[in-house]
Scaffold this motif. Sequence first.
Motif, PDB file in Angstrom:
ATOM      1  N   HIS A  59       0.822  -1.323  -0.170  1.00  0.00           N
ATOM      2  CA  HIS A  59       0.417  -0.379   0.034  1.00  0.00           C
ATOM      3  C   HIS A  59       0.739   0.842  -0.241  1.00  0.00           C
ATOM      4  CE1 HIS A  59      -3.369  -2.825   1.587  1.00  0.00           C
ATOM      5  NE2 HIS A  59      -2.905  -2.790   2.130  1.00  0.00           N
ATOM      6  N   GLU A  62      -0.227   6.872   1.018  1.00  0.00           N
ATOM      7  CA  GLU A  62      -0.977   8.081   0.612  1.00  0.00           C
ATOM      8  C   GLU A  62      -2.587   7.997   0.571  1.00  0.00           C
ATOM      9  OE1 GLU A  62       1.566   7.901  -1.168  1.00  0.00           O
ATOM     10  OE2 GLU A  62       1.027   7.544  -3.073  1.00  0.00           O
ATOM     11  N   ARG A  63      -2.734   6.262   0.332  1.00  0.00           N
ATOM     12  CA  ARG A  63      -3.865   5.410   0.470  1.00  0.00           C
ATOM     13  C   ARG A  63      -4.275   4.821   1.316  1.00  0.00           C
ATOM     14  NH1 ARG A  63      -3.133   0.953  -3.912  1.00  0.00           N
ATOM     15  NH2 ARG A  63      -2.446   1.601  -5.488  1.00  0.00           N
ATOM     16  N   ARG A  65      -6.120   5.619   5.080  1.00  0.00           N
ATOM     17  CA  ARG A  65      -6.569   7.243   5.413  1.00  0.00           C
ATOM     18  C   ARG A  65      -5.963   7.294   7.331  1.00  0.00           C
ATOM     19  NH1 ARG A  65     -10.533   8.860   1.778  1.00  0.00           N
ATOM     20  NH2 ARG A  65     -11.608   7.699   0.578  1.00  0.00           N
ATOM     21  N   ASP A  68      -2.838  10.034   7.428  1.00  0.00           N
ATOM     22  CA  ASP A  68      -3.297  11.105   6.974  1.00  0.00           C
ATOM     23  C   ASP A  68      -2.713  12.362   8.076  1.00  0.00           C
ATOM     24  OD1 ASP A  68      -4.700  10.020   4.271  1.00  0.00           O
ATOM     25  OD2 ASP A  68      -6.481  11.232   4.805  1.00  0.00           O
ATOM     26  N   ASP A 358      -8.881  -3.628   6.125  1.00  0.00           N
ATOM     27  CA  ASP A 358      -9.207  -2.161   5.625  1.00  0.00           C
ATOM     28  C   ASP A 358      -9.936  -0.424   6.886  1.00  0.00           C
ATOM     29  OD1 ASP A 358      -8.121  -3.320   3.472  1.00  0.00           O
ATOM     30  OD2 ASP A 358      -9.675  -2.783   2.271  1.00  0.00           O
ATOM     31  N   GLY A 364     -10.055   3.004   6.640  1.00  0.00           N
ATOM     32  CA  GLY A 364      -9.763   3.137   5.195  1.00  0.00           C
ATOM     33  C   GLY A 364      -8.646   2.739   4.575  1.00  0.00           C
ATOM     34  N   ARG A 366      -7.024   3.728   0.148  1.00  0.00           N
ATOM     35  CA  ARG A 366      -8.536   4.673  -1.308  1.00  0.00           C
ATOM     36  C   ARG A 366      -7.581   3.675  -2.426  1.00  0.00           C
ATOM     37  NH1 ARG A 366      -5.495   9.185   1.508  1.00  0.00           N
ATOM     38  NH2 ARG A 366      -7.022  10.272   2.674  1.00  0.00           N
ATOM     39  N   ARG A 367      -8.700   3.400  -2.596  1.00  0.00           N
ATOM     40  CA  ARG A 367      -8.310   2.559  -4.029  1.00  0.00           C
ATOM     41  C   ARG A 367      -8.370   2.899  -5.725  1.00  0.00           C
ATOM     42  NH1 ARG A 367      -6.176  -2.120  -1.769  1.00  0.00           N
ATOM     43  NH2 ARG A 367      -7.841  -2.836   0.118  1.00  0.00           N
TER      44      ARG A 367
END
Length: 367
Positions: A59, A62-63, A65, A68, A358, A364, A366-367
């Motif tokens: 992963h 940045e994918r 969450r 962040d 996930d 979460g 981001r796909r």
Amino acid sequence: MSRPRVVIAGLGETGVLTAVRLAGRYDVVGISSKPALVSGQELGLRLTRPDWWARDYHHPFERLRGLDGVRRVHGELTGLDLEARTVRVTLPGGDSVEEPFDVLVVSTGVSNGFWRRPELETPDQVAAGIDAAHRRLAAAASIAVIGGGAAAVGTAWNAAHVWPDKQIDLYFPGERALPAHHGRVWSRLRGELDAAGVGIHPGHRAVLPDRVDEITDGPVEWSTGQGATSADAVLWAIGLTRPNTGWLPPGLLDDRGYVRTGLDLVVPGARGVFAIGDVAATDPLRSSARNFTFKLLARNIRAHLEGRPLRTFTPPKRRWGSVNGYQDDGLVVFTAQGQRLRIPRLPVDRLVRAHVVDRGYYRGVRR
Ligand SMILES: Cc1cc2nc3c(=O)[nH]c(=O)nc-3n(C[C@H](O)[C@H](O)[C@H](O)COP(=O)(O)OP(=O)(O)OC[C@H]3O[C@@H](n4cnc5c(N)ncnc54)[C@H](O)[C@@H]3O)c2cc1C
């Protein structure tokens, strides 16, 4: 008032999970030589079906969450100053920066074979390495897997199922493979390997060549007396792990170079320093990467900062978990007591991957 700063040294599996749980509450900084979470899990899937493997185990940061709220520094840790309470990081251009901390989490893992290396890499270099190993095995008509742990067994199993036309052989020194698992796990998998046509060779201890951190093609010599073995590709999964601790003061390490760590994940003699994952010498199996210990670590960091007592975890005596990884028909998990639990694909997709991993682990993806 500024928030306490928590530096996570190494954003691999345990570092990411810990960072996600602390983000928002503290000023969290994650330092990583990789630009992504590149898991050390499920080597067999990674080598045989890299795209399928990547869905769960590779992963870009940045994918995720949950990261962040984490400031990420792409660089290599090169020093720790316990007096000044800083770590030193060498950035990709060669410059060095100091990152101060109130709490430090050491989660730099171990090096193992060609698939777990600590060097600084760009996204393209990570992807190219994964692709090259896959192509190398895909092009071979015969593959010898050396080793008896989960990485070796899982590789032989996946290779035999993805490439039924190849000759796959598994060599290990003991009477049985998976010695850290319950005996029933090997009995079961041995039957499956037999059925898939894998040659199983107990009692073979290989003479190590100069390089075991790459796929080789020379003959393999045996110190146990058998004649040399040849294969188009020889994969060394012999558990020759080296802790990624060259950047730490020797006083924090045990005689094998792992970080001395209590069952509360505290590094004794270093105020505010914790360790987790494969690098942490908490117990003989160094099992703090598993068993949801990241939750305990996040809790203990909060307790430490608030002056409350810390808790400990109870390490399991045996390995447990998946050996072959997520397949088209679902996921098989072996318990520490050797029971086999098969979770069909739909619940794995809808429940385990979507909710537990996930959302639960990463808040979460981001796909
Ligand atoms: C949820 C979960 C489930 C698991 N399930 C199983 C299972 O079923 N079966 C099983 O066998 N195992 C399982 N494991 C364990 C897993 O196989 C490994 O033990 C785990 O990947 C180790 O994580 P780590 O964070 O210690 O190391 P890593 O994931 O290797 O992370 C270390 C990171 O630190 C970086 N790094 C190293 N040195 C430096 C440096 N000097 N500067 C900067 N960065 C550096 C590395 O590049 C890497 O990114 C599981 C783990 C988890 C978290």
